[in-house]
Write an enzyme that holds these catalytic residues in place. Sequence first.
Site, short mmCIF file in Angstrom:
data_model
loop_
_atom_site.label_atom_id
_atom_site.label_comp_id
_atom_site.label_asym_id
_atom_site.label_seq_id
_atom_site.Cartn_x
_atom_site.Cartn_y
_atom_site.Cartn_z
N HIS A 127 -1.34 1.14 7.42
CA HIS A 127 -1.78 1.10 6.02
C HIS A 127 -1.58 2.45 5.49
O HIS A 127 -2.00 3.33 6.14
CB HIS A 127 -3.32 0.68 6.19
CG HIS A 127 -4.01 0.53 4.61
ND1 HIS A 127 -3.49 -0.31 3.73
CD2 HIS A 127 -5.06 1.19 4.28
CE1 HIS A 127 -4.21 -0.08 2.80
NE2 HIS A 127 -5.06 0.62 3.19
N CYS A 139 0.80 -1.11 -0.04
CA CYS A 139 0.12 0.00 0.03
C CYS A 139 0.88 1.09 -0.05
O CYS A 139 0.46 2.19 -0.37
CB CYS A 139 -1.13 0.00 1.04
SG CYS A 139 -0.10 -0.07 2.74
#
Length: 511
Positions: free
Chosen positions: A437, A114
């Site tokens: 994330h 990510c």
Amino acid sequence: MAPLAVHIKHSGKTYDVQLDPTLPPAVFKDAVYQLTGVPPDRMKVMIKGGTLKDDTDWKKVAPKAGQTFTVIGAAGELPKPPEQPIVFLEDMDDSAMAEALAMPVGLKNLGNTCYMNATVQAMRAIPELQIALSTSSPIDVLPRGLRDLYTNMSRTTESVVPTSFLNILRQVVPQFGEVDRSKAGMLAGYAQQDAEECWSQMTNSLKDVPGIDVSGSSVAGKKFVDQFLTGEIRRELKCDESTEEPPTITLERALNSQLEKNSPSLGREAVYSQTSRLSRLPGYLTVHMVRFAWRRDVGKKAKIMRKVKFTPEFDALDIATPELKEKMLPVSRRLKEIEKERTERRKVRKRTKVAQQTSGSTPAAADSSTMNVDDTAPATEIPGDLEDESVYRTKELTELEALVDPALKADFGCSVTGLYELVAIVTHKGAYADSGHYIGFVKKSVFHGGKSSIPSTSATDAASFDEDDEDWYKFDDDKVSVFPKEKLGTIDGGGEDSSAYVLLYRSKPLV
């Protein structure tokens, strides 16, 4: 085997349905559900010797065409049709098709990637970069991989799997190929990385990409990063303890803190004050929010749980040298005035549109055959008699270009106004830099507003996008959604939730 035409009987009614013995019984139950409204979990289809199960073998049932099956079960609420009817691309008009295909695509997460996905999406907010990559040849392996990735993303409406670019990135920057040592055996995989480090490494890998001129053609002797992403700082170092010692002036590309050094006039260590001002403002400013600090107790870069607000617009004239500020001030001041005028015109057009809709929807008071001509109501006056927006933009562009300093105009890629707008954000969610994330955010106008330094975008193109649409696209790997501008305040930080980490500001265009 061809499907069989059979009947089902439920609550005194008989229905015709197709039964395909080559498909599981669950498919047949779903067809029954569509007709009777009996959910499959409450449905009993009676067959010889019992009821039809999901794992029943049709060969043992041996259904025949015309056979009738009895269905037992209370019907629930029938499935609702979609709120908006499904429209296929071939049935759409040009405007509907453009809207349906306007959403940019996402990138698949290939296992803790990510950080890369968010960085790649945020860098798409630099359209000049894609032009430079497409017009430069030959270029190094990572810029070439990034060019191919952007090309693939622009030619599809499905999420892209960035396997090739990921392999190149790990080859060029081996640290991104680090294995997660907290997991062993079959669970072991690649470790999470820092998006800011990815941004820095990618920018460093682009340093040899040739620059471009105002027409978008590659230019020898110039580098893209120097043109659009690099500022120049004039630093004045003056000794506080000796007024006789002249100040030292240097041009650098980084900010340093206050320091102590040996003074030639005093012959000893002395304290020096340094004043730093930007003597060149690039077309794009990258701001790194210091969100992490090294914690010795856990041996990791831990997140600083502090709320730090960021501004959607930034006036950089206060950090420019007096000479640069003097060059930028006329066009900067006038652009601010013009932006206010543009806002007022948009307000007038909105009122005009509302007035037209109101006057056009007023029902007739009486039949035309009995209406007295003398009693006809006067036409509704519509406020604001404005020309097409492109007319104003063309005039404004001519006026503003006349105010741009010749030296700044010759330095293609620099900011000529010192005024910036936020166009991309990379956020981090979690407690540590090497976990959590990352998500990318890009302003919608980047994809649809047609604003770049390359003049292939006319004033008409720039005005075609609704400038009141200040919303953003949220790139959560392969999930792309619209992010309302009102929610930008929710990524200021203050906890483990998504916090703005890397900000990309673009110099405001003149149109």
